[in-house]
Write an enzyme that holds these catalytic residues in place. Structure first.
Site, short mmCIF file in Angstrom:
data_model
loop_
_atom_site.label_atom_id
_atom_site.label_comp_id
_atom_site.label_asym_id
_atom_site.label_seq_id
_atom_site.Cartn_x
_atom_site.Cartn_y
_atom_site.Cartn_z
N GLU A 166 0.81 -1.23 0.00
CA GLU A 166 0.00 0.00 0.00
C GLU A 166 0.84 1.28 0.00
OE1 GLU A 166 -2.76 -0.10 3.26
OE2 GLU A 166 -4.07 -1.52 2.25
N GLU A 353 -5.72 -8.12 0.69
CA GLU A 353 -6.33 -7.74 1.97
C GLU A 353 -7.81 -7.46 1.75
OE1 GLU A 353 -4.64 -4.59 4.35
OE2 GLU A 353 -2.59 -5.25 3.95
#
Length: 454
Positions: A166, A353
């Protein structure tokens, strides 16, 4: 209705080193250690990331819990601040190396595929202090040396390498929203940091491909924009290129998005050209929520920020996770899968995720177990749409739940819980939640009975 996945499809869980390991005294200070030491009031209930889940000392117990959950795969990260005694001189911390080798070996002996990420928001503080962190080319060079050391030390245990988790969530929080140290607000800083992280990623991929043979990729967080009106289309485009496509396009298409570059030029933002792009073997996509976007109605900032063009909102009637204020839109998983299939060459990917954070989860404790049926339903809804895309040819090979054990979650500390396994902060007991038994059956059998609305 039976929802079936291919037999080789992997069901696992994801976490990170700084959110689980603890043992801060066994490594050099990270930006999180420094920030908590100097401003503990910033953190929910003034709780820091030590001992977190105490994985540094309890990794064998954690692996036993992974086995109970029958995970097919597991992702964690290596802390830059634990590998080197001095990140400037690159002197190795043998204790840190021994920990990771023992931990990774135990995971592999449990027949769990190991995905290892190199950077999960945890820059050594000295690199921020000395060079300005990701605003510096020097930190790019030092990251590459860190990556090389990790490849040499741990490649024998690793099934898939990941350069960054991320990166946009990191830079967005550090340079826009004051949620990650150094809380240096500015669009030019955001642009420069992203560009430097992208350079670091490309250099690490290039080195690995020349010297090793496992798979290597990157994990990106997507917040797909939802547009409810034609007049908001450009607002949605700007949001998309500044939040989702800064890494997605260069990492897969090997070029920056042209709309992104045009907007930077219009607002006199500098960006250093990247001349070398290196192909990745896969991409991980983290998805929790979409973002409803419309044309900016009342811009009041001095200087240029991307929200000059847009604002985000949640329309009435949209289902949300009340604990996070996030829209719940499982169907967007299908949209993501089809976008990757149709616009990004159907690259190999996985849903790296996905999960549901719930505050005060102990209120659902009954008969000694967290009764998190809401999490099971959340997973089922998202997997229904993922299975649909896989059936239609999406090159998706797995799903990772965030997270394995309830872990430290940055400034929110332990406020919202996501785990398959609960962590009692007072007794330090780790125990499977009800959802873990659903997930265990899913990992073993590769199917589930679909949500009630299907």
């Amino acid at each position: 209705m039976k929802i079936q996945f291919p037999w080789e499809f992997s069901f696992g869980a994801a976490t990170s080193g700084p959110q689980t390991e603890g043992a801060s005294d066994k490594k050099v200070e990270s930006i999180w250690d420094y920030w908590y030491r100097t401003q503990p009031e910033v953190f929910h209930n003034q709780v820091g990331n030590n001992p977190a889940c105490n994985t540094y000392y309890e990794y064998m117990q954690d692996v036993e819990l992974m086995k109970e959950c029958r995970l097919n795969s597991f992702r964690t990260s290596i802390q830059w601040s634990r590998i080197f005694k001095d990140p400037l001189t690159l002197s190795i911390n043998e204790d840190g190396v021994s920990f990771y080798r023992n931990y990774f070996k135990a995971i592999k002996e449990a027949n769990i595929d190991l995905y290892v990420n190199l950077f999960h928001f945890d820059l050594p503080f000295v690199l921020e202090d000395e060079y300005g962190g990701w605003l510096s080319d020097k930190v790019v060079d030092l990251y590459v040396e860190f990556a090389k050391a990790c490849f040499q030390l741990f490649d024998e245990f690793v099934d898939k390498w990941i350069t960054f988790n991320e990166p946009i969530a990191f830079t967005r929080s550090a340079y826009f929203y004051n949620d990650i140290y150094p809380c240096h607000k500015g669009t030019q800083a955001y642009v420069t940091a992203n560009n430097n992280i992208l350079k670091a990623h490309m250099l690490a991929v290039s080195f690995y491909k020349k010297n090793y043979c496992k798979e290597i990729g990157i994990v990106l967080d997507l917040l797909p924009p939802i547009i409810c009106s034609k007049e908001d289309q450009y607002a949605g485009l700007v949001y998309d290129v500044f939040i989702n496509k800064i890494f997605l396009d260069p990492c897969i298409k090997h070029e920056y998005n042209k709309d992104y570059l045009e907007i930077l030029k219009k607002h006199e933002m500098d960006i250093q050209p990247i001349t070398e792009f290196h192909p990745i073997d896969f991409v991980g996509i983290n998805y929790y929520q979409p973002v409803y976007v419309r044309k900016q109605g009342d811009y009041r900032e001095s200087g240029f920020y991307p929200w000059y063009y847009f604002e985000t909102y949640i329309p009435e009637g949209v289902r949300i996770n009340e604990y996070r204020g996030w829209a719940i839109e499982p169907r967007v998983v299908y949209d993501i899968a089809k976008t990757i299939q149709n616009e990004y060459g159907n690259i190999k990917w996985y849903l790296s995720e996905n999960g549901m954070g719930v505050e005060n989860e102990e209120k659902f404790l009954k008969d000694g177990m967290i009764q998190d049926d809401y999490r099971t339903e959340f997973i089922k809804e998202h997997l229904y749409y993922l299975a649909k895309a896989v059936e239609e040819g999406s090159n998706c090979f797995g799903y990772h739940l965030w997270t394995f054990i309830d872990c430290f979650s940055w400034k929110n500390t332990f406020k919202n819980r996501y785990g398959l396994v609960s962590l009692n902060l007072q007794t330090r007991e780790k125990k499977l939640k009800k959802n873990a038994f659903f997930y265990r059956d899913l990992a073993v059998n590769k199917f589930f009975i679909g949500p009630s609305y299907v």
